[in-house]
Design an enzyme around this catalytic site. Structure first.
Site, PDB file in Angstrom:
ATOM      1  N   SER A  17       2.443   1.970  -6.185  1.00 13.47           N
ATOM      2  CA  SER A  17       2.085   1.095  -5.033  1.00 13.47           C
ATOM      3  C   SER A  17       2.268   2.215  -3.979  1.00 13.47           C
ATOM      4  O   SER A  17       3.548   2.566  -3.607  1.00 13.47           O
ATOM      5  CB  SER A  17       3.179   0.113  -4.962  1.00 13.47           C
ATOM      6  OG  SER A  17       3.248  -0.438  -3.492  1.00 13.47           O
ATOM      7  N   HIS A  42      -2.589   0.993  -6.352  1.00 13.67           N
ATOM      8  CA  HIS A  42      -1.961  -0.264  -5.926  1.00 13.67           C
ATOM      9  C   HIS A  42      -1.980  -0.268  -4.517  1.00 13.67           C
ATOM     10  O   HIS A  42      -1.082   0.502  -3.639  1.00 13.67           O
ATOM     11  CB  HIS A  42      -0.766  -0.722  -6.407  1.00 13.67           C
ATOM     12  CG  HIS A  42      -0.401  -2.316  -6.204  1.00 13.67           C
ATOM     13  ND1 HIS A  42      -1.315  -3.209  -6.861  1.00 13.67           N
ATOM     14  CD2 HIS A  42       0.272  -2.764  -5.246  1.00 13.67           C
ATOM     15  CE1 HIS A  42      -0.591  -4.337  -6.329  1.00 13.67           C
ATOM     16  NE2 HIS A  42       0.241  -4.098  -5.147  1.00 13.67           N
ATOM     17  N   ASP A  44      -0.933  -2.376  -0.929  1.00 14.63           N
ATOM     18  CA  ASP A  44      -0.480  -3.475  -0.467  1.00 14.63           C
ATOM     19  C   ASP A  44      -0.814  -3.951   0.862  1.00 14.63           C
ATOM     20  O   ASP A  44      -0.561  -3.086   1.748  1.00 14.63           O
ATOM     21  CB  ASP A  44       0.839  -3.610  -0.663  1.00 14.63           C
ATOM     22  CG  ASP A  44       1.387  -3.468  -2.067  1.00 14.63           C
ATOM     23  OD1 ASP A  44       1.193  -4.556  -2.580  1.00 14.63           O
ATOM     24  OD2 ASP A  44       2.356  -2.918  -2.623  1.00 14.63           O
ATOM     25  N   MET A  46      -0.312  -6.497   4.129  1.00  9.13           N
ATOM     26  CA  MET A  46       0.319  -7.336   4.553  1.00  9.13           C
ATOM     27  C   MET A  46       0.034  -7.984   5.975  1.00  9.13           C
ATOM     28  O   MET A  46      -0.092  -6.867   6.823  1.00  9.13           O
ATOM     29  CB  MET A  46       1.907  -7.140   4.545  1.00  9.13           C
ATOM     30  CG  MET A  46       2.293  -6.400   3.183  1.00  9.13           C
ATOM     31  SD  MET A  46       4.147  -5.858   3.334  1.00  9.13           S
ATOM     32  CE  MET A  46       4.288  -5.474   1.523  1.00  9.13           C
ATOM     33  N   HIS A  76      -3.971  -5.542  -3.044  1.00  7.10           N
ATOM     34  CA  HIS A  76      -3.144  -6.776  -3.221  1.00  7.10           C
ATOM     35  C   HIS A  76      -3.091  -7.454  -1.824  1.00  7.10           C
ATOM     36  O   HIS A  76      -2.394  -6.824  -1.058  1.00  7.10           O
ATOM     37  CB  HIS A  76      -1.624  -6.345  -3.873  1.00  7.10           C
ATOM     38  CG  HIS A  76      -0.767  -7.435  -3.848  1.00  7.10           C
ATOM     39  ND1 HIS A  76       0.540  -7.149  -4.060  1.00  7.10           N
ATOM     40  CD2 HIS A  76      -0.645  -8.907  -3.717  1.00  7.10           C
ATOM     41  CE1 HIS A  76       1.111  -8.331  -4.104  1.00  7.10           C
ATOM     42  NE2 HIS A  76       0.491  -9.386  -3.938  1.00  7.10           N
ATOM     43  N   MET A  78      -1.360  -9.802   0.473  1.00  5.87           N
ATOM     44  CA  MET A  78      -0.366 -10.808   0.882  1.00  5.87           C
ATOM     45  C   MET A  78      -0.725 -11.146   2.213  1.00  5.87           C
ATOM     46  O   MET A  78       0.166 -10.940   3.128  1.00  5.87           O
ATOM     47  CB  MET A  78       1.035 -10.003   0.716  1.00  5.87           C
ATOM     48  CG  MET A  78       1.444  -9.589  -0.688  1.00  5.87           C
ATOM     49  SD  MET A  78       2.453  -8.339  -0.994  1.00  5.87           S
ATOM     50  CE  MET A  78       1.421  -6.650  -0.730  1.00  5.87           C
ATOM     51  N   MET A 150       4.316 -11.753  -9.635  1.00  4.67           N
ATOM     52  CA  MET A 150       5.290 -10.823  -8.592  1.00  4.67           C
ATOM     53  C   MET A 150       6.600 -11.092  -9.308  1.00  4.67           C
ATOM     54  O   MET A 150       7.180 -12.115  -9.559  1.00  4.67           O
ATOM     55  CB  MET A 150       5.174 -11.611  -7.261  1.00  4.67           C
ATOM     56  CG  MET A 150       4.021 -11.588  -6.465  1.00  4.67           C
ATOM     57  SD  MET A 150       3.386  -9.601  -6.336  1.00  4.67           S
ATOM     58  CE  MET A 150       4.959  -8.843  -5.517  1.00  4.67           C
ATOM     59  N   ASP A 185       4.404  -6.799 -10.650  1.00  2.00           N
ATOM     60  CA  ASP A 185       4.552  -6.131  -9.282  1.00  2.00           C
ATOM     61  C   ASP A 185       5.880  -6.296  -8.605  1.00  2.00           C
ATOM     62  O   ASP A 185       6.341  -7.520  -8.271  1.00  2.00           O
ATOM     63  CB  ASP A 185       3.454  -6.362  -8.414  1.00  2.00           C
ATOM     64  CG  ASP A 185       3.509  -5.660  -7.034  1.00  2.00           C
ATOM     65  OD1 ASP A 185       4.349  -4.977  -6.841  1.00  2.00           O
ATOM     66  OD2 ASP A 185       2.540  -6.016  -6.089  1.00  2.00           O
TER      67      ASP A 185
HETATM   68  C1  DX5 Z   1       5.789  -6.158  -2.727  1.00  4.25           C
HETATM   69  C2  DX5 Z   1       4.606  -5.287  -3.042  1.00  4.25           C
HETATM   70  C3  DX5 Z   1       4.839  -4.499  -4.244  1.00  4.25           C
HETATM   71  C4  DX5 Z   1       5.683  -3.266  -3.875  1.00  4.25           C
HETATM   72  C5  DX5 Z   1       6.400  -2.866  -4.966  1.00  4.25           C
HETATM   73  O1  DX5 Z   1       5.452  -6.921  -1.488  1.00  4.25           O
HETATM   74  O2  DX5 Z   1       3.619  -6.083  -3.274  1.00  4.25           O
HETATM   75  O3  DX5 Z   1       3.685  -3.516  -4.438  1.00  4.25           O
HETATM   76  O4  DX5 Z   1       5.377  -2.221  -3.042  1.00  4.25           O
HETATM   77  O5  DX5 Z   1       7.339  -1.959  -4.750  1.00  4.25           O
HETATM   78  P1  DX5 Z   1       8.644  -1.714  -5.752  1.00  4.25           P
HETATM   79  O6  DX5 Z   1       8.197  -0.947  -6.962  1.00  4.25           O
HETATM   80  O7  DX5 Z   1       9.388  -0.492  -4.854  1.00  4.25           O
HETATM   81  O8  DX5 Z   1       9.289  -2.735  -5.814  1.00  4.25           O
HETATM   82 ZN    ZN Z   2       1.620  -5.342  -4.709  1.00  3.89          ZN
END
Ligand code: DX5
Ligand code: ZN
Length: 227
Positions: A17, A42, A44, A46, A76, A78, A150, A185
């Site tokens: 990630s 991956h 992320d 947000m 991903h 979010m 998740m 994840d």
């Molecule tokens: C959380 C993200 C994850 C996160 C995982 O909101 O979707 O992908 O970055 O990070 P670790 O492995 O540090 O929990």
């Molecule tokens: Zn993620």
């Protein structure tokens, strides 16, 4: 480029990630993690609305695509309004786009969004948060290439794994066809990775457990996540 859905080179696959990478040296960290044995990346996304944090937009994805033309990018979302980001991320080089069941009004909405992604030519993923009842995804699982469970409440890296979600993995796994994948994840380290693999997970996302280490330890860490 690997295809983690129809022809994964091995299972489980490891997806670092990038949220936990050094954003000022993103391409470098990404490339080094792949050299260290990671299979895909991956990304992320947000929106500071669906989750209380802001991360990367399509421009960063596009830059990653330019630096790493042969790497599978797992995006991903979010975000409260995923549909508005589908085209920008497809244009930016995403290979898989996942969105949350929690932002869907109903089953028809989830299916419509999935169809839209299919038209755009990318793999599709549906994501479920820890507090959400697993039965919310059951009716739509057949439509997607991947289900992402998740194992932390999304928004931040470095949180602790919520073991109760393993039950969800075990419930979803038997519903999947041979060409559908189960991803997890959040809070994945060598110990929780083992539990996830035992619960049927095919793709492990790991942020802080890789990027918090010195680069020369990444390949050993990725190896230990896999087994
Ligand atoms: C959380 C993200 C994850 C996160 C995982 O909101 O979707 O992908 O970055 O990070 P670790 O492995 O540090 O929990
Ligand atoms: Zn993620």
């Amino acid at each position: 480029m690997i295809d983690p859905i129809s022809s994964p080179p091995q299972l489980p696959l490891i997806a670092p990630s990038l949220l936990a990478a050094d954003f000022a040296n993103l391409a470098d960290d990404a490339r080094e993690s792949l050299k260290a044995g990671a299979d895909l990346l991956h990304v992320d996304v947000m929106d500071n609305h669906f989750v209380p944090n802001l991360s990367m937009g399509p421009a960063i994805c596009e830059s990653l695509r330019k630096s790493l033309p042969d790497t599978y990018l797992d995006v991903h979302l979010m975000v409260t309004d995923p549909e508005s980001l589908f085209e920008p991320f497809v244009k930016a080089g995403a290979n898989l786009i996942s969105f949350h069941i929690e932002v869907c009004d109903d089953e028809a909405h989830a299916r419509r969004l999935c169809d839209r992604l299919g038209e755009l030519g990318v793999h599709t993923g549906i994501v479920i948060n820890p507090p959400t009842d697993v039965e919310r995804v059951f009716p739509v699982v057949d439509a997607f290439d991947l289900v992402l469970v998740m194992s932390v409440n999304p928004g931040f890296g470095g949180q602790s794994f919520i073991p109760e979600v393993l039950e969800k993995c075990r419930a979803i796994k038997p519903l999947l066809r041979e060409n559908q994948r189960l991803e997890i994840d959040g809070g994945i380290n060598p110990e929780t990775a083992t539990q996830a693999i035992e619960s049927g997970v095919d793709l492990l996302v790991a942020g802080s457990s890789i990027f918090s280490l010195d680069r020369d330890s990444w390949s050993e860490r990725i190896r230990s996540l896999r087994s």
